[in-house]
Design an enzyme around this catalytic site. Structure first.
Site, short mmCIF file in Angstrom:
data_model
loop_
_atom_site.label_atom_id
_atom_site.label_comp_id
_atom_site.label_asym_id
_atom_site.label_seq_id
_atom_site.Cartn_x
_atom_site.Cartn_y
_atom_site.Cartn_z
N GLY A 43 0.78 -1.25 0.00
CA GLY A 43 0.00 0.00 0.00
C GLY A 43 0.80 1.28 0.00
N GLU A 98 3.89 4.31 6.00
CA GLU A 98 2.68 3.48 5.95
C GLU A 98 1.58 4.25 5.24
OE1 GLU A 98 1.38 0.82 5.67
OE2 GLU A 98 0.82 -0.14 7.55
N ASP A 99 0.75 3.52 4.50
CA ASP A 99 -0.32 4.17 3.76
C ASP A 99 -1.41 4.72 4.69
OD1 ASP A 99 -1.14 1.62 4.53
OD2 ASP A 99 -1.72 0.95 2.53
N ASP A 102 -5.02 2.55 10.96
CA ASP A 102 -6.42 2.22 11.24
C ASP A 102 -6.52 1.82 12.72
OD1 ASP A 102 -9.10 1.75 10.38
OD2 ASP A 102 -8.68 -0.37 10.11
N SER A 103 -6.59 0.54 13.02
CA SER A 103 -6.63 0.11 14.43
C SER A 103 -5.28 0.36 15.10
CB SER A 103 -6.97 -1.38 14.53
OG SER A 103 -5.87 -2.17 14.15
N GLY A 104 -4.20 0.37 14.30
CA GLY A 104 -2.86 0.57 14.84
C GLY A 104 -2.16 -0.75 15.11
N LEU A 107 1.08 -1.32 12.81
CA LEU A 107 2.21 -0.47 13.15
C LEU A 107 2.75 -0.72 14.55
CD1 LEU A 107 1.68 3.03 11.53
CD2 LEU A 107 3.59 1.46 11.26
N ASP A 158 -5.80 -0.66 -1.43
CA ASP A 158 -6.58 -1.60 -2.22
C ASP A 158 -7.87 -2.03 -1.53
OD1 ASP A 158 -5.18 -3.22 -0.20
OD2 ASP A 158 -6.04 -4.92 -1.29
N ARG A 164 -5.41 -0.04 -6.46
CA ARG A 164 -4.17 0.59 -5.98
C ARG A 164 -3.67 1.65 -6.94
NH1 ARG A 164 -2.19 -2.45 -1.66
NH2 ARG A 164 -2.46 -4.69 -1.79
P1 IMP Z 1 -4.33 -1.49 11.17
O1 IMP Z 1 -3.35 -2.56 11.54
O2 IMP Z 1 -5.72 -1.83 11.64
O3 IMP Z 1 -3.89 -0.11 11.59
O4 IMP Z 1 -4.47 -1.54 9.61
C1 IMP Z 1 -3.59 -0.98 8.76
C2 IMP Z 1 -3.69 -1.62 7.39
O5 IMP Z 1 -5.06 -1.97 7.08
C3 IMP Z 1 -3.27 -0.67 6.32
O6 IMP Z 1 -1.91 -0.77 6.05
C4 IMP Z 1 -4.12 -1.09 5.16
O7 IMP Z 1 -3.50 -2.14 4.45
C5 IMP Z 1 -5.38 -1.65 5.77
N1 IMP Z 1 -6.48 -0.63 5.77
C6 IMP Z 1 -7.01 -0.01 6.82
N2 IMP Z 1 -7.98 0.85 6.46
C7 IMP Z 1 -8.03 0.77 5.12
C8 IMP Z 1 -8.84 1.44 4.13
O8 IMP Z 1 -9.69 2.30 4.40
N3 IMP Z 1 -8.61 1.08 2.84
C9 IMP Z 1 -7.68 0.16 2.46
N4 IMP Z 1 -6.91 -0.48 3.35
C10 IMP Z 1 -7.09 -0.19 4.67
MG MG Z 2 -1.17 -1.71 4.03
#
Ligand code: IMP
Ligand code: MG
Length: 176
Positions: A43, A98-99, A102-104, A107, A158, A164
């Site tokens: 991403g 990082e793109d 979201d939940s974190g 990362l 994506d 993408r």
């Molecule tokens: P986290 O671990 O929940 O913070 O998720 C992060 C990853 O979830 C990102 O690197 C994305 O690959 C994916 N992600 C979270 N939200 C989105 C979204 O709105 N569109 C596409 N991918 C997302």
């Molecule tokens: Mg990603």
């Protein structure tokens, strides 16, 4: 079959204007240092390209691929390292690109993993942040845009590996 439509949310010009601002900040903050960029596949490739093109400090780029999401729009399972770094990061100034945050979970796990190698410093740079979704705290040094809890695609992001290549960030809508 559900029909998918994408509506433009952040247009390309606006993305690049903000990325130029982030690059300017990073150039100032890392003056005299070599920055080791860690691009999180897949991403973050578009963001990494646009950002690093605008950096005038010495830059090295490495890649990692982790997985936490399946093909859907909701998170599932645990973070798994699919591709690891080529060069060790011990004693280096590293920046995770990082793109979207979201939940974190992705990362916060990645930061834990990279800190074990004892880099000289570790910064996080994200293009998008959905603060309302946070479950795992993550300290972000550079962020492009804070957005609401909407599923976005494009500019590297994506849905089931598609979209993408869109040059903008769009909101994905499903119609019955
Ligand atoms: P986290 O671990 O929940 O913070 O998720 C992060 C990853 O979830 C990102 O690197 C994305 O690959 C994916 N992600 C979270 N939200 C989105 C979204 O709105 N569109 C596409 N991918 C997302
Ligand atoms: Mg990603």
């Amino acid at each position: 079959m559900r029909k998918e439509t994408v509506e433009v949310f952040i247009e390309e010009k606006k993305l690049n204007r903000r990325i130029a601002e982030l690059a300017h900040q990073i150039n100032n903050d890392y003056k005299g240092k070599t920055l080791h960029i860690i691009c999180i596949l897949k991403g973050s490739i578009f963001f990494t390209c646009e950002l690093t093109k605008r950096l005038d400090i010495p830059v090295k780029i490495d890649f990692m691929q982790v997985s936490s999401y399946g093909d859907g729009t909701e998170s599932s399972g645990q973070v798994k390292i699919i591709k690891d770094l080529e060069s060790p990061v011990t004693g280096k100034h590293i920046m995770i690109i990082e793109d979207i945050l979201d939940s974190g979970r992705t990362l916060s796990n990645l930061i834990k993993y990279l800190k074990e190698a004892e880099p000289a410093s570790l910064a996080v740079c994200t293009l998008l942040d959905k603060p309302s979704r946070r479950e795992y705290p993550v300290e972000v040094s550079y962020n492009g845009f804070e957005i609401e809890d909407r599923f976005v695609v494009g500019f590297g992001l994506d849905y089931a590996q598609r979209y993408r290549n869109l040059p903008y960030i769009g909101i994905l809508n499903f119609e019955e």
